[in-house]
Motif scaffolding. Structure first.
Motif, PDB file in Angstrom:
ATOM      1  N   VAL A 144     -12.548  74.517  85.785  1.00 41.09           N
ATOM      2  CA  VAL A 144     -11.019  74.537  85.303  1.00 41.09           C
ATOM      3  C   VAL A 144     -10.458  73.096  86.052  1.00 41.09           C
ATOM      4  CG1 VAL A 144      -8.847  75.509  84.725  1.00 41.09           C
ATOM      5  CG2 VAL A 144     -11.061  76.813  85.067  1.00 41.09           C
ATOM      6  N   LEU A 145     -10.097  72.207  85.421  1.00 45.67           N
ATOM      7  CA  LEU A 145      -9.615  71.080  86.158  1.00 45.67           C
ATOM      8  C   LEU A 145      -8.175  71.281  86.069  1.00 45.67           C
ATOM      9  CD1 LEU A 145      -9.995  67.820  87.304  1.00 45.67           C
ATOM     10  CD2 LEU A 145      -9.086  67.208  85.014  1.00 45.67           C
ATOM     11  N   SER A 146      -7.474  71.256  85.069  1.00 42.10           N
ATOM     12  CA  SER A 146      -6.143  71.370  85.084  1.00 42.10           C
ATOM     13  C   SER A 146      -5.475  72.208  83.871  1.00 42.10           C
ATOM     14  CB  SER A 146      -5.585  69.921  85.139  1.00 42.10           C
ATOM     15  OG  SER A 146      -5.639  69.359  84.063  1.00 42.10           O
ATOM     16  N   ILE A 147      -4.214  72.161  83.729  1.00 46.04           N
ATOM     17  CA  ILE A 147      -3.373  72.700  82.349  1.00 46.04           C
ATOM     18  C   ILE A 147      -2.537  71.874  82.352  1.00 46.04           C
ATOM     19  CG2 ILE A 147      -1.960  74.440  81.468  1.00 46.04           C
ATOM     20  CD1 ILE A 147      -3.321  76.444  83.648  1.00 46.04           C
ATOM     21  N   ILE A 148      -2.335  71.251  80.921  1.00 47.67           N
ATOM     22  CA  ILE A 148      -1.330  70.310  80.597  1.00 47.67           C
ATOM     23  C   ILE A 148      -0.349  71.116  79.685  1.00 47.67           C
ATOM     24  CG2 ILE A 148      -0.763  68.013  78.986  1.00 47.67           C
ATOM     25  CD1 ILE A 148      -2.527  67.791  81.553  1.00 47.67           C
ATOM     26  N   THR A 149       1.036  71.206  80.295  1.00 47.88           N
ATOM     27  CA  THR A 149       2.031  71.842  79.488  1.00 47.88           C
ATOM     28  C   THR A 149       2.378  70.911  78.354  1.00 47.88           C
ATOM     29  OG1 THR A 149       3.488  71.231  81.184  1.00 47.88           O
ATOM     30  CG2 THR A 149       2.302  73.467  81.467  1.00 47.88           C
ATOM     31  N   LEU A 150       3.014  71.375  77.393  1.00 50.98           N
ATOM     32  CA  LEU A 150       3.640  70.488  76.157  1.00 50.98           C
ATOM     33  C   LEU A 150       4.954  71.283  75.752  1.00 50.98           C
ATOM     34  CD1 LEU A 150       0.163  70.009  75.078  1.00 50.98           C
ATOM     35  CD2 LEU A 150       1.496  67.995  75.791  1.00 50.98           C
ATOM     36  N   GLY A 151       5.648  70.489  75.139  1.00 47.14           N
ATOM     37  CA  GLY A 151       6.730  71.204  74.284  1.00 47.14           C
ATOM     38  C   GLY A 151       7.926  69.803  74.050  1.00 47.14           C
ATOM     39  N   HIS A 152       8.956  70.425  73.353  1.00 42.49           N
ATOM     40  CA  HIS A 152       9.822  69.199  72.910  1.00 42.49           C
ATOM     41  C   HIS A 152      10.877  69.148  74.473  1.00 42.49           C
ATOM     42  CE1 HIS A 152       9.454  68.937  68.886  1.00 42.49           C
ATOM     43  NE2 HIS A 152       8.901  70.162  68.974  1.00 42.49           N
ATOM     44  N   LYS A 153      11.184  68.138  74.940  1.00 35.73           N
ATOM     45  CA  LYS A 153      11.742  67.468  76.164  1.00 35.73           C
ATOM     46  C   LYS A 153      13.261  68.249  76.118  1.00 35.73           C
ATOM     47  CE  LYS A 153       9.517  63.191  76.196  1.00 35.73           C
ATOM     48  NZ  LYS A 153       9.676  61.644  76.443  1.00 35.73           N
ATOM     49  N   ASN A 154      13.170  69.043  77.306  1.00 34.64           N
ATOM     50  CA  ASN A 154      14.723  69.515  77.514  1.00 34.64           C
ATOM     51  C   ASN A 154      15.152  68.753  79.061  1.00 34.64           C
ATOM     52  OD1 ASN A 154      16.805  70.854  77.053  1.00 34.64           O
ATOM     53  ND2 ASN A 154      16.202  72.763  77.453  1.00 34.64           N
ATOM     54  N   GLU A 155      14.756  67.861  79.400  1.00 31.86           N
ATOM     55  CA  GLU A 155      15.356  67.134  80.421  1.00 31.86           C
ATOM     56  C   GLU A 155      15.302  65.807  80.203  1.00 31.86           C
ATOM     57  OE1 GLU A 155      13.346  67.376  84.258  1.00 31.86           O
ATOM     58  OE2 GLU A 155      11.384  68.008  83.394  1.00 31.86           O
ATOM     59  N   GLU A 156      15.783  64.795  80.790  1.00 32.77           N
ATOM     60  CA  GLU A 156      15.943  63.305  80.631  1.00 32.77           C
ATOM     61  C   GLU A 156      15.484  62.907  81.890  1.00 32.77           C
ATOM     62  OE1 GLU A 156      18.798  60.538  79.018  1.00 32.77           O
ATOM     63  OE2 GLU A 156      19.283  62.194  77.447  1.00 32.77           O
ATOM     64  N   LYS A 157      14.247  61.778  81.810  1.00 28.81           N
ATOM     65  CA  LYS A 157      13.762  61.093  82.932  1.00 28.81           C
ATOM     66  C   LYS A 157      13.941  59.571  82.731  1.00 28.81           C
ATOM     67  CE  LYS A 157      11.568  64.335  85.466  1.00 28.81           C
ATOM     68  NZ  LYS A 157      10.302  64.818  86.130  1.00 28.81           N
ATOM     69  N   LYS A 158      14.370  58.913  83.762  1.00 29.79           N
ATOM     70  CA  LYS A 158      14.363  57.364  83.616  1.00 29.79           C
ATOM     71  C   LYS A 158      12.960  56.746  83.145  1.00 29.79           C
ATOM     72  CE  LYS A 158      18.134  55.869  86.317  1.00 29.79           C
ATOM     73  NZ  LYS A 158      18.679  55.618  87.683  1.00 29.79           N
ATOM     74  N   PRO A 159      12.822  55.897  82.345  1.00 35.51           N
ATOM     75  CA  PRO A 159      11.614  55.370  82.253  1.00 35.51           C
ATOM     76  C   PRO A 159      11.225  54.524  83.555  1.00 35.51           C
ATOM     77  CG  PRO A 159      13.159  54.494  80.434  1.00 35.51           C
ATOM     78  CD  PRO A 159      13.991  55.276  81.635  1.00 35.51           C
ATOM     79  N   PHE A 160       9.842  54.323  83.600  1.00 35.55           N
ATOM     80  CA  PHE A 160       9.273  53.636  84.899  1.00 35.55           C
ATOM     81  C   PHE A 160       9.721  52.327  84.634  1.00 35.55           C
ATOM     82  CE2 PHE A 160       6.117  51.365  87.271  1.00 35.55           C
ATOM     83  CZ  PHE A 160       6.119  52.229  88.347  1.00 35.55           C
ATOM     84  N   ASP A 161      10.241  51.652  85.819  1.00 31.15           N
ATOM     85  CA  ASP A 161      10.730  50.473  86.012  1.00 31.15           C
ATOM     86  C   ASP A 161       9.633  49.551  86.546  1.00 31.15           C
ATOM     87  OD1 ASP A 161      11.928  47.935  86.454  1.00 31.15           O
ATOM     88  OD2 ASP A 161      13.451  48.826  87.966  1.00 31.15           O
ATOM     89  N   PRO A 162       9.175  48.678  85.488  1.00 32.20           N
ATOM     90  CA  PRO A 162       7.865  47.732  86.109  1.00 32.20           C
ATOM     91  C   PRO A 162       8.139  46.853  87.105  1.00 32.20           C
ATOM     92  CG  PRO A 162       8.111  47.690  83.719  1.00 32.20           C
ATOM     93  CD  PRO A 162       9.463  48.322  84.260  1.00 32.20           C
ATOM     94  N   ASP A 163       9.672  46.591  87.361  1.00 30.90           N
ATOM     95  CA  ASP A 163      10.018  45.754  88.652  1.00 30.90           C
ATOM     96  C   ASP A 163       9.898  46.690  89.835  1.00 30.90           C
ATOM     97  OD1 ASP A 163      10.720  43.853  86.890  1.00 30.90           O
ATOM     98  OD2 ASP A 163      12.899  44.294  86.895  1.00 30.90           O
ATOM     99  N   LYS A 164       9.473  47.910  89.862  1.00 31.05           N
ATOM    100  CA  LYS A 164       9.472  48.758  90.945  1.00 31.05           C
ATOM    101  C   LYS A 164       7.737  48.805  91.099  1.00 31.05           C
ATOM    102  CE  LYS A 164      13.848  50.780  91.171  1.00 31.05           C
ATOM    103  NZ  LYS A 164      14.630  51.993  90.908  1.00 31.05           N
TER     104      LYS A 164
END
Ligand SMILES: Cc1cc2nc3c(=O)[nH]c(=O)nc-3n(C[C@H](O)[C@H](O)[C@H](O)COP(=O)(O)O)c2cc1C
Length: 175
Positions: A144-164
């Motif tokens: 067993v490697l991992s579990i991927i959880t899935l669902g409709h998003k209920n939190e906002e996260k900033k996209p990755f900034d390629p400048d960083k």
């Protein structure tokens, strides 16, 4: 459908989900992504267990001491398994399938999170892999490697900034 660069920027670990179900069409697309993933020598050593039952998800969320809570609130979880007797690089094979699941989910506008199982322990010191194996009736020999959880998003996260992006990690011609 996002272009690949946008997809890569927007994929963040989403641990909070709404009550909305994932449509069967989307579930199919996500599993297809996993089943199309490359494996060394085309071993196809992975297997996947799809969990939708909320009581099972809650029980599964106790598979390790920390970091598994998102499973309880997820609408669906995919347990990523592999058979080491079919591939000496099963970790790589299974990891690629797992990340493609996450990218396909993002492309469908869904949130996902990788929950590590391999090399992790439950609260009372049992191996997280054994907990998941016993709970789901997974045969010994399957890892067993991992579990991927899935669902409709209920939190906002900033996209990755390629400048960083940490360009210092990239070495040209030699270290
Ligand atoms: C191998 C691996 C194991 C991870 N294990 C967990 C975990 O057990 N629980 C969790 O909530 N997140 C887990 N994550 C998600 C990471 O915490 C997350 O990818 C990292 O903090 C970067 O955030 P981002 O995905 O939003 O870019 C894991 C990610 C990877 C690649």
């Amino acid at each position: 459908m996002e272009n690949l660069k946008e997809l890569l920027k927007n994929r963040r670990s989403i641990r909070k989900y709404t009550e909305d179900s994932i449509s069967p069409e989307n579930v199919k697309e996500i599993l297809e992504a996993a089943l199309m993933s490359p494996t060394s020598k085309r071993s196809l050593c992975w297997e996947f267990v799809v969990i939708e039952n909320p009581e099972q998800l809650e029980k599964l969320s106790h598979c390790k001491a920390q970091g598994a809570k998102p499973i309880a609130g997820a609408k669906l979880a995919i347990v990523i398994l592999a058979d080491p007797s079919k591939s000496d690089v099963w970790i790589e094979d299974a990891s690629i399938a797992a990340i493609l699941i996450q990218l396909q989910a993002e492309d469908l506008g869904l949130g996902s999170c990788w929950i590590q199982i391999r090399n992790r322990l439950t609260e009372n010191g049992q191996s997280a892999e054994d907990y998941v194996r016993e709970m789901l009736g997974i045969p010994y020999g399957m890892e067993v490697l991992s579990i991927i959880t899935l669902g409709h998003k209920n939190e906002e996260k900033k996209p990755f900034d390629p400048d960083k992006a940490q360009w210092e990690k990239v070495h040209i011609e030699h270290w």
